[in-house]
Write an enzyme that holds these catalytic residues in place. Structure first.
Site, short mmCIF file in Angstrom:
data_model
loop_
_atom_site.label_atom_id
_atom_site.label_comp_id
_atom_site.label_asym_id
_atom_site.label_seq_id
_atom_site.Cartn_x
_atom_site.Cartn_y
_atom_site.Cartn_z
N CYS A 41 36.78 28.73 40.33
CA CYS A 41 35.90 29.81 40.61
C CYS A 41 36.66 31.04 39.58
O CYS A 41 35.69 31.48 38.76
CB CYS A 41 35.73 30.52 41.94
SG CYS A 41 37.16 30.94 42.70
N CYS A 65 33.05 27.31 42.44
CA CYS A 65 34.20 26.65 42.59
C CYS A 65 34.23 25.24 42.06
O CYS A 65 35.20 24.35 42.41
CB CYS A 65 34.70 26.56 44.18
SG CYS A 65 34.83 28.26 44.79
N LYS A 115 37.76 26.95 55.93
CA LYS A 115 37.49 27.95 55.01
C LYS A 115 35.96 28.41 55.34
O LYS A 115 35.25 27.63 54.83
CB LYS A 115 37.80 27.57 53.40
CG LYS A 115 37.55 29.08 52.68
CD LYS A 115 38.14 28.83 51.20
CE LYS A 115 37.64 29.90 50.24
NZ LYS A 115 38.18 29.53 48.64
N ARG A 161 37.50 38.93 45.10
CA ARG A 161 36.51 38.47 43.89
C ARG A 161 36.79 39.38 42.70
O ARG A 161 36.54 39.13 41.53
CB ARG A 161 35.05 38.32 44.25
CG ARG A 161 35.25 37.14 45.42
CD ARG A 161 33.78 36.88 45.62
NE ARG A 161 33.88 35.91 46.81
CZ ARG A 161 32.94 35.20 47.51
NH1 ARG A 161 31.70 35.80 47.45
NH2 ARG A 161 33.19 33.88 48.27
N LYS A 185 40.98 30.21 57.39
CA LYS A 185 40.77 31.29 56.51
C LYS A 185 39.17 31.75 56.72
O LYS A 185 38.53 31.03 56.64
CB LYS A 185 40.98 31.03 55.00
CG LYS A 185 40.78 32.01 53.91
CD LYS A 185 41.05 31.37 52.52
CE LYS A 185 40.21 32.38 51.75
NZ LYS A 185 40.24 31.82 50.48
N TYR A 193 48.94 39.87 52.14
CA TYR A 193 49.38 40.69 51.04
C TYR A 193 50.33 41.85 51.33
O TYR A 193 50.84 42.38 50.48
CB TYR A 193 47.88 41.61 50.37
CG TYR A 193 46.97 40.47 49.97
CD1 TYR A 193 47.12 39.68 48.75
CD2 TYR A 193 46.02 39.92 50.67
CE1 TYR A 193 46.16 39.10 48.05
CE2 TYR A 193 45.01 38.99 50.32
CZ TYR A 193 44.98 38.70 48.96
OH TYR A 193 44.23 37.52 48.40
C1 PBG Z 1 39.08 30.61 45.52
C2 PBG Z 1 39.69 31.52 46.73
C3 PBG Z 1 38.95 32.80 47.43
C4 PBG Z 1 40.07 33.18 48.19
C5 PBG Z 1 41.11 32.41 48.01
N1 PBG Z 1 40.89 31.39 47.29
C6 PBG Z 1 37.84 33.32 46.89
C7 PBG Z 1 36.49 32.47 47.56
O1 PBG Z 1 36.41 31.50 48.09
O2 PBG Z 1 35.34 33.26 47.11
C8 PBG Z 1 40.19 34.43 49.03
C9 PBG Z 1 41.31 35.20 49.31
C10 PBG Z 1 40.91 36.58 49.83
O3 PBG Z 1 39.94 36.84 49.96
O4 PBG Z 1 42.16 37.14 49.92
N2 PBG Z 1 38.21 29.72 45.98
#
Ligand code: PBG
Length: 327
Positions: A123, A131, A196, A206, A249, A315
């Site tokens: 992405c 993605c 996820k 983003r 996640k 983080y």
């Molecule tokens: C990529 C990805 C994302 C996150 C981790 N890998 C964004 C999404 O899926 O939109 C989010 C991590 C975060 O918000 O800290 N696909």
């Protein structure tokens, strides 16, 4: 009598020494993984507005950053690349000289023993921000998983220890495992973003990774927040396909899911990702003096561990390592 039970729960809460003896969950720096954003263009480096306290680094800055993280006792980093060039097929994601391979090499020379994990997704590399590869306005699953395999190999051959596919494509773990094995990277592990959700809590990320979808959203591939049984199916499938570690996640709004996945697979290491929106909402309250940062952060991470996570991507990782050292 006003207190008929012989058991008085307050007896064991009388002071910190007692509380420490009966404490069930202990957080350690060794549980934590620090995500890092690395940019190809110098002008993209610097603080991320929507994530106060988090910055994007150039490759030349990254060695010092990784060295400091390793020195703080954090065992692992998770790398996200922000490339200079994007196109419809995310070509730059699999470039062996691309931003993530450069970042891996910089981190490895600065921190020999740190576990280097790389996010494997498209992405940040596609001009449409999805993605995977688009056909007829949809992410086309099977060409995408082939590309994810190429991306994973480029990371593994540059020295990544674990690759972490986050695209939520069907069959992605199997495709990556086969691609790695065919390239003699059978020692490279797969930390699968197995569970996820399509979450609003990725909002600040983003901005950080410059990966917002330019049309529609990610709900045809990421999970519906209403579903928990589906998490068990996703986990089982990813294990069958060869995942070494599973991930749930986001974390704080999905503690029940963490608990269920851990209960279903007690012999598999489980990671949880405390995502950007979880970080930024606490930081926003802290900046207004509405909450105490250290207490709020340690409480949130302890809760994620209590729910069943063996390792947590956060983080705050290196900041927490500092706090735990002091206490
Ligand atoms: C990529 C990805 C994302 C996150 C981790 N890998 C964004 C999404 O899926 O939109 C989010 C991590 C975060 O918000 O800290 N696909």
């Amino acid at each position: 009598m006003s207190n008929p039970s012989r058991r008085r729960m307050r007896r064991l809460r009388a002071n910190e020494s007692m509380r420490s003896l009966v404490r069930e969950t202990r957080l350690s720096a060794a549980d934590l993984i620090q995500p890092l954003f690395v940019v190809e263009r110098e002008k993209d480096a610097g603080p991320i507005e929507s994530m106060p306290g988090v910055s994007r680094h150039t490759v030349s800055q990254l060695g010092d950053v990784a060295g400091a993280i390793a020195g703080s006792g954090i065992p692992a980093i998770l790398l996200f690349g922000v490339p200079a060039a994007k196109d419809a097929n995310g070509t730059s994601a699999a470039d062996p000289e691309g931003i993530v391979p450069q970042a891996i090499r910089a981190c490895r020379s600065a921190a020999k023993d740190i576990v280097i994990i790389t996010d494997v997704c498209m992405c940040s590399y596609t001009d449409h921000g999805h993605c995977g590869i688009i056909r007829d306005d949809r992410v086309d699953n099977d060409p995408t998983i082939a590309r994810l395999g190429e991306i994973a190999v480029s990371h593994a051959q540059s020295g990544a220890d674990w690759v972490a596919p986050s695209a939520m494509m069907d069959g992605m773990v199997a495709a990556i495992r086969s691609a790695l094995d065919e390239s003699k990277c059978n020692a490279t592990g797969i930390l699968s973003y197995a569970v996820k959700y399509a979450s609003s809590f990725y909002g600040p990320f983003r901005d950080a990774a410059d990966c917002a979808p330019q049309f529609s959203d990610r709900r045809t591939y990421q999970m519906d927040p209403a579903n928990a049984r589906e998490a068990l199916a996703e986990s089982r499938i990813d294990l069958d396909e060869g995942a070494d570690i599973l991930m749930v996640k986001p974390a704080m709004a999905y503690l029940d899911v963490i608990h269920r996945v851990k209960s279903a697979h007690p012999d598999v290491p489980l990671a949880a990702y405390q995502v950007s929106g979880e970080y930024s909402m606490i930081q926003a309250a802290v900046q207004r003096d509405w909450m105490d940062e250290k207490r709020a952060v340690l409480e949130s991470l302890t809760a994620i561990k209590r729910a069943g996570a063996d390792m947590i991507i956060t983080y705050w990782a290196s900041k927490v390592a500092g706090w735990l050292r002091e206490s």
